[in-house]
Scaffold this active site. Structure first.
Site, PDB file in Angstrom:
ATOM      1  N   VAL A 113      47.652  40.201   4.119  1.00  0.00           N
ATOM      2  CA  VAL A 113      47.903  39.324   3.647  1.00  0.00           C
ATOM      3  C   VAL A 113      49.674  39.099   2.776  1.00  0.00           C
ATOM      4  O   VAL A 113      50.024  39.991   2.374  1.00  0.00           O
ATOM      5  CB  VAL A 113      46.928  38.608   2.736  1.00  0.00           C
ATOM      6  CG1 VAL A 113      47.733  37.681   1.879  1.00  0.00           C
ATOM      7  CG2 VAL A 113      46.448  38.455   3.354  1.00  0.00           C
ATOM      8  N   ASP A 114      50.497  38.677   2.860  1.00  0.00           N
ATOM      9  CA  ASP A 114      52.203  38.444   2.445  1.00  0.00           C
ATOM     10  C   ASP A 114      52.093  37.423   1.110  1.00  0.00           C
ATOM     11  O   ASP A 114      52.708  37.205   0.699  1.00  0.00           O
ATOM     12  CB  ASP A 114      53.295  38.243   3.099  1.00  0.00           C
ATOM     13  CG  ASP A 114      53.166  39.001   4.457  1.00  0.00           C
ATOM     14  OD1 ASP A 114      53.021  39.605   4.049  1.00  0.00           O
ATOM     15  OD2 ASP A 114      53.048  38.231   5.262  1.00  0.00           O
ATOM     16  N   VAL A 115      51.473  35.868   1.150  1.00  0.00           N
ATOM     17  CA  VAL A 115      51.597  35.494   0.388  1.00  0.00           C
ATOM     18  C   VAL A 115      50.111  34.461   0.034  1.00  0.00           C
ATOM     19  O   VAL A 115      48.648  34.800   0.793  1.00  0.00           O
ATOM     20  CB  VAL A 115      52.011  33.716   0.911  1.00  0.00           C
ATOM     21  CG1 VAL A 115      51.588  33.176   0.103  1.00  0.00           C
ATOM     22  CG2 VAL A 115      53.503  34.031   1.573  1.00  0.00           C
ATOM     23  N   ARG A 135      48.333  35.056   7.167  1.00  0.00           N
ATOM     24  CA  ARG A 135      49.005  35.984   6.210  1.00  0.00           C
ATOM     25  C   ARG A 135      49.139  35.334   5.356  1.00  0.00           C
ATOM     26  O   ARG A 135      49.666  36.173   3.833  1.00  0.00           O
ATOM     27  CB  ARG A 135      50.742  36.967   7.132  1.00  0.00           C
ATOM     28  CG  ARG A 135      50.406  37.075   8.263  1.00  0.00           C
ATOM     29  CD  ARG A 135      51.656  38.562   8.244  1.00  0.00           C
ATOM     30  NE  ARG A 135      52.036  39.429   6.834  1.00  0.00           N
ATOM     31  CZ  ARG A 135      51.245  40.673   6.703  1.00  0.00           C
ATOM     32  NH1 ARG A 135      49.980  40.729   7.636  1.00  0.00           N
ATOM     33  NH2 ARG A 135      50.868  41.473   6.214  1.00  0.00           N
TER      34      ARG A 135
END
Ligand code: PLP
Ligand code: CA
Length: 302
Positions: free
Chosen positions: A21-23, A242
């Protein structure tokens, strides 16, 4: 719906999810704060995620404040969050009007709601009436037995309004039924925790009043509507797979995640109990759940 047996309670280090996960999109009430109190440990957890390079957004269905109003609330709680990372359903209503080019119609908005919606309409320069200005009115039936309305109303926005009254309901009814104004709801939350002591009737009750007299379904702009995720995608170009939605409510937050192809994490620090999550009556399943976001990220290797 996924089987409840698959929902994973997380109390272990979560570096695996962090890698995927980026966000993180955080719901506010029940995740970051409860009412006016910050949940313990939140500043440290957010700091940890920021240091790990994660992008964060904060999305609340509470329309009573504008984005600027929430920025002040975050500041007051000691959380230094940039205004662009904060999304309220009042902001979402204005973003929807922008997206649908409402301004080009030259029409006005009738507001059932508090200052948050009015402040957002001021910012996009769309004229409106109603809201707090109509809070002390009784319907003026006049000599002809009619409540006369402004014929230039093209949309009715219904948000949480602690001073809703019969005048506002009748005004909205006439705008929608007689002038074909679009019916927009900031959110449909049935009940909310205005205080910790009990549940309070939420915006579902105000929207229900207008549904009841118009027979119409509103366009919903807050969670679980996809509008906010579309907005984020357009503005920041993000990959949905993501993104992880983190919230305390199944029918707004987790549904927002599952309906829109995001990962979802339910926290038990707000309105949903473990019993309700795992009950056979519940059909909305997050990917993960945890006691709160501190527990979830406690051991994360960042
Ligand atoms: N609407 C109102 C009026 C509220 O008071 C709350 C929570 O306090 C909410 C909605 C839900 O807010 P959130 O989406 O941040 O949980
Ligand atoms: Ca919440």
């Amino acid at each position: 719906a996924r089987s409840m047996a698959n929902v994973l309670k997380l109390s272990e280090p979560q570096s695996q999810l962090l890698d995927q996960v980026d966000v993180f999109i955080f719901d506010c009430d029940g995740v970051i704060w409860r009412g006016d109190s910050l949940i313990d440990g939140i500043p440290e957890t957010l700091e940890k995620l920021r240091k790990a390079g994660k992008k964060m957004f904060f999305v609340t269905n509470n329309s009573t404040k504008s984005r600027a109003g929430y920025k002040k609330k975050f500041d007051g709680l000691g959380l230094n969050i940039p205004a662009e990372e904060i999304f309220s359903s009042s902001f979402a209503a204005a973003a929807y009007l922008e997206q649908t080019k409402f301004k080009e119609t030259g029409k006005k908005v009738y507001v059932i709601g508090e200052v948050g919606i009015c402040e957002e309409l001021d910012l996009i320069d769309v004229p409106y009436l109603g809201g707090p200005a109509d809070s002390n009115k009784m319907p003026d039936m006049g000599p002809g037995g009619r409540l006369e309305i402004d014929k230039d109303v093209g949309a009715v926005i219904v948000g949480f309004d602690r001073n809703i009254n019969y005048h506002k309901i009748q005004y909205a009814q006439l705008c929608i039924n007689e002038e074909n104004a679009e019916f927009i709801a900031t959110n449909l939350d049935a009940v909310t925790h205005l205080t910790d002591a009990q549940e309070w009737a939420g915006n579902g009750s105000m929207v229900g009043a207008i549904k009841g007299c118009t027979g119409q379904e509103p366009t919903v702009v807050g969670k679980p509507s996809p509008l906010m995720i579309e907005y984020l995608e357009t503005k920041f170009g993000m990959d949905r797979k993501r993104i992880c939605m983190v919230g305390d409510r199944l029918d707004t937050d987790v549904l927002f995640g599952t309906d829109n192809g995001l990962k979802s994490l339910l926290v038990l620090s707000g309105v949903t109990s473990e019993e309700k999550l795992l009950s056979p009556e519940n059909s909305i399943t997050p990917d993960f759940y945890a006691d709160d976001i501190n527990a979830f990220f406690a051991e994360a290797a960042v």
